[in-house]
Scaffold this motif. Structure first.
Motif, PDB file in Angstrom:
ATOM      1  N   GLU A  70      52.992  34.028  39.913  1.00 58.21           N
ATOM      2  CA  GLU A  70      53.458  34.939  40.952  1.00 58.21           C
ATOM      3  C   GLU A  70      52.325  35.872  41.359  1.00 58.21           C
ATOM      4  O   GLU A  70      52.073  36.089  42.531  1.00 58.21           O
ATOM      5  N   ARG A 129      49.856  34.657  43.808  1.00 55.95           N
ATOM      6  CA  ARG A 129      50.347  34.647  45.202  1.00 55.95           C
ATOM      7  C   ARG A 129      50.198  36.031  45.838  1.00 55.95           C
ATOM      8  O   ARG A 129      50.361  36.188  47.038  1.00 55.95           O
ATOM      9  N   ASN A 130      49.910  37.027  45.006  1.00 52.67           N
ATOM     10  CA  ASN A 130      49.709  38.388  45.510  1.00 52.67           C
ATOM     11  C   ASN A 130      48.436  38.525  46.330  1.00 52.67           C
ATOM     12  O   ASN A 130      48.236  39.521  47.007  1.00 52.67           O
ATOM     13  N   ALA A 136      44.956  36.532  48.555  1.00 53.20           N
ATOM     14  CA  ALA A 136      44.496  35.360  49.300  1.00 53.20           C
ATOM     15  C   ALA A 136      42.990  35.458  49.478  1.00 53.20           C
ATOM     16  O   ALA A 136      42.448  36.562  49.618  1.00 53.20           O
ATOM     17  N   ASN A 164      48.180  40.205  49.620  1.00 57.27           N
ATOM     18  CA  ASN A 164      49.223  39.504  50.377  1.00 57.27           C
ATOM     19  C   ASN A 164      50.485  40.335  50.517  1.00 57.27           C
ATOM     20  O   ASN A 164      51.450  39.907  51.129  1.00 57.27           O
ATOM     21  N   LYS A 165      50.510  41.492  49.830  1.00 55.32           N
ATOM     22  CA  LYS A 165      51.661  42.378  49.923  1.00 55.32           C
ATOM     23  C   LYS A 165      51.170  43.793  49.638  1.00 55.32           C
ATOM     24  O   LYS A 165      49.999  43.987  49.321  1.00 55.32           O
ATOM     25  N   MET A 224      46.389  29.073  37.958  1.00 53.98           N
ATOM     26  CA  MET A 224      46.221  30.350  38.653  1.00 53.98           C
ATOM     27  C   MET A 224      44.813  30.509  39.210  1.00 53.98           C
ATOM     28  O   MET A 224      44.475  31.539  39.770  1.00 53.98           O
ATOM     29  N   LEU A 259      41.678  30.476  41.477  1.00 53.50           N
ATOM     30  CA  LEU A 259      41.504  30.508  42.935  1.00 53.50           C
ATOM     31  C   LEU A 259      40.203  29.862  43.385  1.00 53.50           C
ATOM     32  O   LEU A 259      40.011  29.585  44.558  1.00 53.50           O
TER      33      LEU A 259
END
Length: 494
Positions: free
Chosen positions: A4, A7-8, A10, A24-25, A124, A126
């Motif tokens: 999760e 996904r926070n 990018a 991302n948030k 996880m 990237l």
């Protein structure tokens, strides 16, 4: 959940900086944006017998590996936990006849892991190691010489029966750790004890006034069953509110340096020009080199320059005395420097602050607590005007000042400082970090003592005397370097 967490963020193209990470948030102060285990890490050569090679904790009694006689562990639990990483290294060290330096050991551990697991070791991840920049073409001549010696020694060390790699592949990894090897600290976060590689962290760009901080969390390896161990990992934590779409940044250097100093350092060590707002506008440079204004009267530029230069030269002498363990000499030199410079330089002058810092640490070590507290307070007052309010270095300084005031029996200021430190470290380190837990215990203790003090000062002081005779505070470590000057996020060879 860490999946999760990834996904926070990018990956995006950061203008003028190459790849970077953006949010991302929305995040708030103290949020963990992501946590990441190291691809690999090793203990420094100089500490190989004093730090556990599995959990990186500092221990007095370590057991050494019976095979290679180089690796050291807390106990069988740590040795078992570290075996997967040590297995091939162990026989390589035996065959080679000795352990090579930390860079070579780290590159070898990385390659063994990639050979076994492939380029993507976790869901996880990237980026792969191949995609990171190695900056080999930017190296200076003397750096290049050392680099080639390392590669030569690596080829001698790398076992014949391991998978063979081209010089290009090997050089690339050496180049990546040269500018991206992260300093791994001991469990208290007070000393760098090793170097590791964290792939996602390599994507986070620098800003001198960043919106994130990186902290090492050792996790928990105390359970006998290794299934219940949580891994050593870094956490990227938000220092304040971050908007969705904003670039995530950390600082590679200490802000307590002038902008041109920071820029020069970033150029030589990390091979880029810093164009952050604070460098462009030379933010706070004037405060860091300012003269002291008294009753509306300022010293002349000449006087300020003279006092600055004097401090700068003295810092060198102070550092030599400290390295020789001649602490009374350190105190004498600091005192002379303060007498001469304090009337002329502002309370935010960075050289004066370094001298306050050394003086408070050494006086505290020599158990002159009241004077130590005085200088620790001046140091924190200066830091508050310069650092970001949630800077980890400010939190650690406030903690030190709080403990020193406590030791000096100045319980009100001590408790206030400890509370201030606790508030900062809750953001930078989080509630589960050992230092934050220590601070919480101190907060409770000092609050109780403060209540006693307010009810009856005499009883408080006589109880304190008795307690101090029993058990002096355990914060007494040997004083560290004055030239904390530029605290690097990433480990560099000296």
């Amino acid at each position: 959940n860490t999946v999760e967490a990834v996904r926070n963020v990018a990956i995006f193209d950061s203008p003028g900086k190459g790849r970077g990470l953006k949010a991302n948030k929305e995040f708030w102060a103290g949020d963990v944006i992501f946590a990441e285990a190291s691809l690999s890490a090793v203990v420094f050569d100089s500490l190989a017998e004093r730090i556990c090679h599995s959990c990186f904790r500092r221990q007095d009694k370590l057991q050494r590996c019976g095979q290679c006689k180089f690796a050291h562990y807390c106990d069988r639990t740590c040795q078992r936990a570290g075996w997967a990483e040590h297995k091939q290294e162990c026989s390589a060290i035996k065959t080679f006849g000795k352990a090579p330096n930390e860079n070579i050991r780290l590159v070898a551990r990385i390659l063994w892991r990639l050979d076994k697991e492939g380029g993507v070791v976790s869901d996880m991840q990237l980026t792969t190691l191949e995609e990171l920049e190695d900056h080999i073409c930017d190296m200076q001549e003397d750096e290049m010489k050392e680099f080639k010696v390392d590669i030569h020694n690596f080829l001698d060390y790398w076992p014949r029966n391991s998978k063979q790699h081209t010089i290009d592949v090997i050089s690339h990894i050496f180049g990546v750790i040269n500018c991206n090897g992260f300093s791994v600290s001991d469990q208290r976060g007070l000393q760098a004890v090793g170097v590791g590689l964290f792939l996602n962290l390599c994507l986070v760009n620098h800003n001198c006034w960043p919106n994130c901080t990186v902290i090492l969390n050792h996790g928990n390896q105390s359970a006998v069953n290794t299934m219940f161990h949580s891994q050593r990992r870094i956490e990227l934590r938000a220092l304040g509110k971050i908007e969705e779409g904003e670039e995530l940044t950390v600082s590679y250097v200490d802000y307590l340096n002038l902008s041109e100093e920071r820029q020069r350092h970033l150029k030589t060590q990390y091979f880029f020009e810093c164009t952050c707002e604070h460098c462009k506008n030379k933010t706070k440079d004037d405060l860091k080199m300012a003269g002291r204004e008294k009753d509306g009267v300022k010293p002349t530029e000449e006087q300020v320059k003279e006092a600055s230069d004097y401090c700068y030269q003295m810092m060198d002498k102070i550092e030599k005395a400290r390295l020789n363990g001649d602490y009374h000499e350190v105190v004498k030199l600091c005192r002379g420097c303060i007498e001469k410079a304090e009337p002329v330089l502002a309370d935010t002058h960075i050289y004066l602050l370094r001298i306050y810092s050394t003086m408070s640490e050494v006086q505290s070590y020599l158990q002159y607590f009241e004077e130590a507290a005085d200088y620790a307070r001046k140091m924190v007052e200066g830091y508050v005007k310069l650092y970001h309010p949630n800077n980890a270095a400010l939190g650690m300084a406030a903690m030190r000042a709080g403990v020193t005031h406590w030791q000096a029996g100045l319980i009100e200021v001590g408790h206030g400082m400890i509370c201030k430190a606790y508030a900062i470290l809750m953001v930078t380190h989080g509630p589960t970090h050992p230092i934050t837990k220590d601070l919480d215990a101190m907060r409770v203790q000092t609050e109780m003592e403060l209540r006693m003090f307010k009810e009856n000062e005499y009883v408080y002081h006589s109880m304190r005397e008795a307690a101090l005779k029993n058990k002096p505070m355990t914060m007494m470590h040997e004083p560290k370097s004055v030239e904390e000057g530029i605290k690097d996020l990433f480990h560099r060879r000296k």
